[in-house]
Design a protein around this motif. Structure first.
Motif, PDB file in Angstrom:
ATOM      1  N   THR A 131       0.860  -1.185   0.000  1.00 55.73           N
ATOM      2  CA  THR A 131       0.000   0.000   0.000  1.00 55.73           C
ATOM      3  C   THR A 131       0.903   1.244   0.000  1.00 55.73           C
ATOM      4  OG1 THR A 131      -0.123  -0.092   2.373  1.00 55.73           O
ATOM      5  CG2 THR A 131      -1.954  -1.092   1.169  1.00 55.73           C
ATOM      6  N   SER A 143       1.646   7.862  -9.350  1.00 52.40           N
ATOM      7  CA  SER A 143       0.736   6.715  -9.509  1.00 52.40           C
ATOM      8  C   SER A 143      -0.056   6.912 -10.808  1.00 52.40           C
ATOM      9  CB  SER A 143      -0.230   6.663  -8.326  1.00 52.40           C
ATOM     10  OG  SER A 143      -1.074   7.810  -8.367  1.00 52.40           O
ATOM     11  N   ASP A 144      -0.760   5.868 -11.256  1.00 53.83           N
ATOM     12  CA  ASP A 144      -1.575   5.995 -12.478  1.00 53.83           C
ATOM     13  C   ASP A 144      -2.553   7.171 -12.365  1.00 53.83           C
ATOM     14  OD1 ASP A 144      -0.391   3.791 -13.641  1.00 53.83           O
ATOM     15  OD2 ASP A 144      -2.009   2.398 -13.134  1.00 53.83           O
ATOM     16  N   THR A 145      -3.219   7.263 -11.202  1.00 50.76           N
ATOM     17  CA  THR A 145      -4.248   8.305 -11.018  1.00 50.76           C
ATOM     18  C   THR A 145      -3.618   9.696 -11.066  1.00 50.76           C
ATOM     19  OG1 THR A 145      -5.382   6.760  -9.579  1.00 50.76           O
ATOM     20  CG2 THR A 145      -6.127   9.051  -9.477  1.00 50.76           C
ATOM     21  N   ASP A 146      -2.533   9.891 -10.317  1.00 54.51           N
ATOM     22  CA  ASP A 146      -1.888  11.215 -10.274  1.00 54.51           C
ATOM     23  C   ASP A 146      -1.207  11.545 -11.608  1.00 54.51           C
ATOM     24  OD1 ASP A 146      -2.695  11.657  -7.677  1.00 54.51           O
ATOM     25  OD2 ASP A 146      -0.829  10.926  -6.793  1.00 54.51           O
ATOM     26  N   GLU A 152       0.543  -0.202  -5.055  1.00 54.96           N
ATOM     27  CA  GLU A 152      -0.791   0.172  -5.543  1.00 54.96           C
ATOM     28  C   GLU A 152      -0.752   1.147  -6.718  1.00 54.96           C
ATOM     29  OE1 GLU A 152      -3.591   0.338  -1.619  1.00 54.96           O
ATOM     30  OE2 GLU A 152      -2.164   1.952  -1.913  1.00 54.96           O
ATOM     31  N   ASP A 153      -1.831   1.167  -7.468  1.00 48.27           N
ATOM     32  CA  ASP A 153      -2.118   2.197  -8.470  1.00 48.27           C
ATOM     33  C   ASP A 153      -0.966   2.389  -9.476  1.00 48.27           C
ATOM     34  OD1 ASP A 153      -3.677   4.085  -9.724  1.00 48.27           O
ATOM     35  OD2 ASP A 153      -3.516   5.614  -8.152  1.00 48.27           O
ATOM     36  N   GLY A 154      -0.402   1.279  -9.943  1.00 48.03           N
ATOM     37  CA  GLY A 154       0.637   1.334 -10.977  1.00 48.03           C
ATOM     38  C   GLY A 154       2.042   1.530 -10.457  1.00 48.03           C
ATOM     39  N   ASN A 165       6.664   4.340 -11.540  1.00 46.34           N
ATOM     40  CA  ASN A 165       5.589   3.755 -12.348  1.00 46.34           C
ATOM     41  C   ASN A 165       6.159   3.513 -13.749  1.00 46.34           C
ATOM     42  OD1 ASN A 165       3.257   3.360 -13.881  1.00 46.34           O
ATOM     43  ND2 ASN A 165       2.094   4.963 -12.817  1.00 46.34           N
TER      44      ASN A 165
END
Ligand SMILES: C[S@@+](CC[C@H](N)C(=O)[O-])C[C@H]1O[C@@H](n2cnc3c(N)ncnc32)[C@H](O)[C@@H]1O
Length: 239
Positions: A5, A131-134, A171-173, A194
């Motif tokens: 995490t 991260s993917d989202t950011d 997490e997230d890539g 990432n």
């Protein structure tokens, strides 16, 4: 394998990057890209172009653009590097066309840098620290900072890179990158990165831009060490 995490990965990456750099030269691959591709896509004879280097470190790539006659701006989370870039900019012959500011690691799609309206935005070896989202939100914000028709130039680190193979999934890539013995005096902490997949993954991530050129480089300075850096180079346009 267990997925780690990453509640505070931006803070961890911020701490990782607070190191002093002695680099004096622009990246050779960027210089070659400029001469082979970029200068054919822009008008160098009109008004000075406004260029942003997002993740500029101590400003050597931004200074290269200033050297090419552009108004260059740079932002980075590394406070020491920005202080060095600003000090050097004050001595620059075209001092007023070179500006640096440190920013927070957090991402807001509405972020505006130096009033936006850039002709060119560069992000060299930096977008992989999200991260993917950011990363998606940061890319949308950079698109907002470009003029219509403006150029977007970015590198995306690929999974063919040595550090990918020695990292752990998060997490997230993201992947947790271990401390590298060779770099531990400069970077004595773990950080998160990432990595991109194949060319279609690069185009998908950068789909807010119209693709113009996609290239790649595989740097390896010592086969004995087994380290390599494989990255995609994307040049696109604001639609
Ligand atoms: C590998 S270095 C590349 C520096 C420079 N672009 C170059 O090519 O020499 C990555 C840079 O990204 C910056 N960086 C990392 N996370 C960032 C974030 N959240 N926002 C802005 N810059 C960030 C680091 O401080 C560092 O200067």
């Amino acid at each position: 394998m267990e997925t780690l995490t990453t509640p505070n990965y931006l803070k961890q990456n911020f701490d990782y990057w607070q190191s002093e750099y002695a680099t004096k030269h622009p990246d050779t691959n960027l210089v070659k890209l400029f001469h082979h591709i970029i200068k054919n896509e822009i008008d160098m004879n009109g008004r000075p172009l406004k260029v942003l280097d997002y993740g500029c470190s101590n400003g050597t790539n931004a200074k290269f653009f200033a050297d090419m006659g552009m108004e260059a701006f740079g932002v980075d989370i590394n406070r020491l590097a920005i202080a060095k870039a600003s000090k050097d900019a004050a001595k620059w012959p075209m001092g007023s066309s070179l500006n640096f500011v440190s920013i927070s690691p957090e991402v807001d799609e509405k972020d505006l840098f130096f009033q936006g309206d850039f002709d060119i935005i560069l992000s060299w070896h930096t977008l992989c620290y999200f991260s993917d989202t950011d990363q998606h939100a940061r890319l949308l914000s950079l698109r907002n900072n470009l003029r219509p028709g403006g150029l977007f130039i970015a590198t995306m680190i690929s999974k063919e890179t040595h550090s990918y193979r020695i990292s752990k999934p998060a997490e997230d890539g993201l992947r947790l990158m271990p401390i590298v013995e060779r770099l531990k005096d400069l970077h004595g902490k773990e950080h998160f990165a990432n990595h991109c997949g194949d060319a279609s993954d690069v185009i998908r991530r950068l789909s807010m831009f119209e693709p113009m050129h996609l290239g790649h480089v595989n740097e390896c300075f010592s086969v004995t060490n087994g380290e390599n850096l494989h990255f995609w180079i994307f040049v696109g346009k604001k639609k």
